[in-house]
Scaffold this motif. Sequence first.
Motif: not given
Length: 120
Positions: A52, A70, A114, A118-119
């Motif tokens: 990412s 973000s 973040e 998310r992962q």
Amino acid sequence: MTPMGDVTDYLATLDGPEHDAVAHVLDRARALVPDVEEGRSYGMPALRYRGSPLLSVMVTKQHLGLYPFSPAVLEDLADHLAGFRTTKGSVSFQPGAPLPDDVVDAIVRARVAEIDARQK
């Protein structure tokens, strides 16, 4: 496989105070997240973490911009960014008035957290 060299190649096109200011932000991010990779996100050379985009730092006509990809990170750190021009997705600064290291570190750490969240 993420292309290597996008950030390094971009940095090589810069010189003087702009080069130094962009390199400093990138060096801080690499020190905090040693396993970042170089690539691109939204057409910009970017450091990437776990696939990412982590951040990009670019020279524009009127300022330098840090892009953490973000809006939430910038909203959460708004108190640290007082005195700097911000948009939904960027922080603007000048080579002669760079972002303080603690602010860069906070942005990088928040973005890493973040991405990690998310992962999971």
